[in-house]
Design a protein around this motif. Structure first.
Motif, PDB file in Angstrom:
ATOM      1  N   LEU A  92       0.827  -1.204   0.000  1.00  0.00           N
ATOM      2  CA  LEU A  92       0.000   0.000   0.000  1.00  0.00           C
ATOM      3  C   LEU A  92       0.868   1.263   0.000  1.00  0.00           C
ATOM      4  N   ILE A 122      -5.656   1.125  -1.892  1.00  0.00           N
ATOM      5  CA  ILE A 122      -6.485   0.735  -0.744  1.00  0.00           C
ATOM      6  C   ILE A 122      -7.712  -0.082  -1.176  1.00  0.00           C
ATOM      7  N   ARG A 210      -6.695  -4.814   4.370  1.00  0.00           N
ATOM      8  CA  ARG A 210      -6.190  -3.660   3.596  1.00  0.00           C
ATOM      9  C   ARG A 210      -7.156  -2.477   3.703  1.00  0.00           C
ATOM     10  N   LEU A 214      -7.506   2.238   5.382  1.00  0.00           N
ATOM     11  CA  LEU A 214      -8.117   3.470   4.871  1.00  0.00           C
ATOM     12  C   LEU A 214      -8.088   4.570   5.928  1.00  0.00           C
TER      13      LEU A 214
END
Length: 324
Positions: A92, A122, A210, A214
């Motif tokens: 990421l 993301i 994942r 955020l």
């Protein structure tokens, strides 16, 4: 109310279209923004609906992102393992930095590059619109970024299931690769389960882990926006970047979901309601998007989206192979 009724109707149309053979591979969110763009540019968004469209784009969106927290638990993160989480985090961060810097080198507008970076690294469209609460890009930038992550996420969804044998990936590694690199949750589910039940379940958990990132990404971007505004010598109101309080709500519900067992029936209703509200928000985004302004952006942002897609796929695969 007229604007809210319009965005809700478009969102419902997005859900209805998924019953058409071949259309179900696209999420209702993507279909909603496409319908919204078509309606705005072919019919025109009524002035009477403006307030409701803005309400959908701001308030409804924030509530939906808060509710996303009820789809994640700390236990799911533990399932991925330390090595898996390390791969997801490294992928990421590397993808976000790569995309932003390449965008700068290609001459893509910084805000648009940030949105493409967020959507790719993301969780697709929902990450794009969540990131824009602090990036504050024009609606056309948001629509363009959503288009990028939709196109390349769809390509990944169809291409990934063809590659495990060629790349020598077992079910665990394939699920992690799909979860760490494909854009949308729905796309991950569609691709990962093609590798079997075990790959599908692990890929979904990896993707949800994942999605949890955020929150820190949006908070970090909000902090950086504040710092940039202060350094540029803008006024107090400009320097005070928006605080994404809804992200704190998202984190709080992840914590609640980690300690309280929500019945399966209630969970399914929450998931459906969250998807519907995100679709309402994206319908509003479509109703604010002018195709002529999208065309004016040119091909460079699309090429940036392609480069970001290839980078996240290659980088995550290399880490998975390296870790073994």
């Amino acid at each position: 109310m007229p604007g809210l009724a319009l965005t809700a109707t478009i969102a419902l149309a997005g859900f209805a279209l998924r019953h058409i053979p071949g259309v179900a591979v696209f999420s209702p969110m993507i279909l909603a923004i496409l319908i919204g763009i078509a309606f705005h540019n072919l019919v025109g968004t009524p002035a009477l609906a403006k307030a409701g469209v803005v309400f959908s784009l701001r308030r409804v969106l924030r509530l939906a992102i808060i509710l996303l927290g009820l789809q994640l638990t700390a236990a799911q993160v533990v399932e991925v393992g330390v090595a898996g989480i390390a791969i997801i985090v490294a992928t990421l961060v590397a993808t976000f930095i790569f995309t932003v810097r390449l965008g700068r080198a290609m001459g893509v507008e910084p805000k648009l590059a940030e949105l493409i970076a967020a959507g790719t690294s993301i969780c697709g469209a929902s990450a794009v619109i969540a990131t824009n609460t602090v990036t504050r890009a024009p609606d056309e930038d948001v629509a363009y970024a959503v288009a990028c992550v939709t196109v390349f996420g769809s390509i990944a969804m169809f291409a990934y299931p063809l590659l495990p044998a060629l790349l020598g990936l077992d079910t665990h590694a394939y699920g992690l690769w799909a979860g760490a690199s494909i854009h949308e949750i729905a796309q991950v589910v569609a691709a990962a389960f093609q590798g079997g039940q075990s790959a599908g379940e692990f890929g979904t958990v990896a993707k949800l882990s994942r999605v949890m990132l955020l929150a820190p990404v949006v908070l970090s971007l909000g902090f950086l926006a504040t710092q940039r505004a202060r350094k540029s010598g803008q006024g107090h109101s400009a320097a005070k970047a928006p605080v994404p309080w809804f992200v704190l709500g998202f984190i709080a519900l992840v914590a609640v979901n980690s300690v309280v067992t929500i019945p399966a029936e209630a969970r399914s209703v929450i998931v459906m309601a969250t998807t519907f509200m995100l679709s309402v928000a994206l319908a509003a985004m479509g109703l604010e998007t002018d195709i002529r302004k999208l065309k004016a952006k040119g091909l460079r942002p699309l090429l940036l989206g392609l480069a970001a897609f290839l980078f996240i796929a290659g980088f995550s695969l290399a880490l998975i192979k390296l870790v073994g």
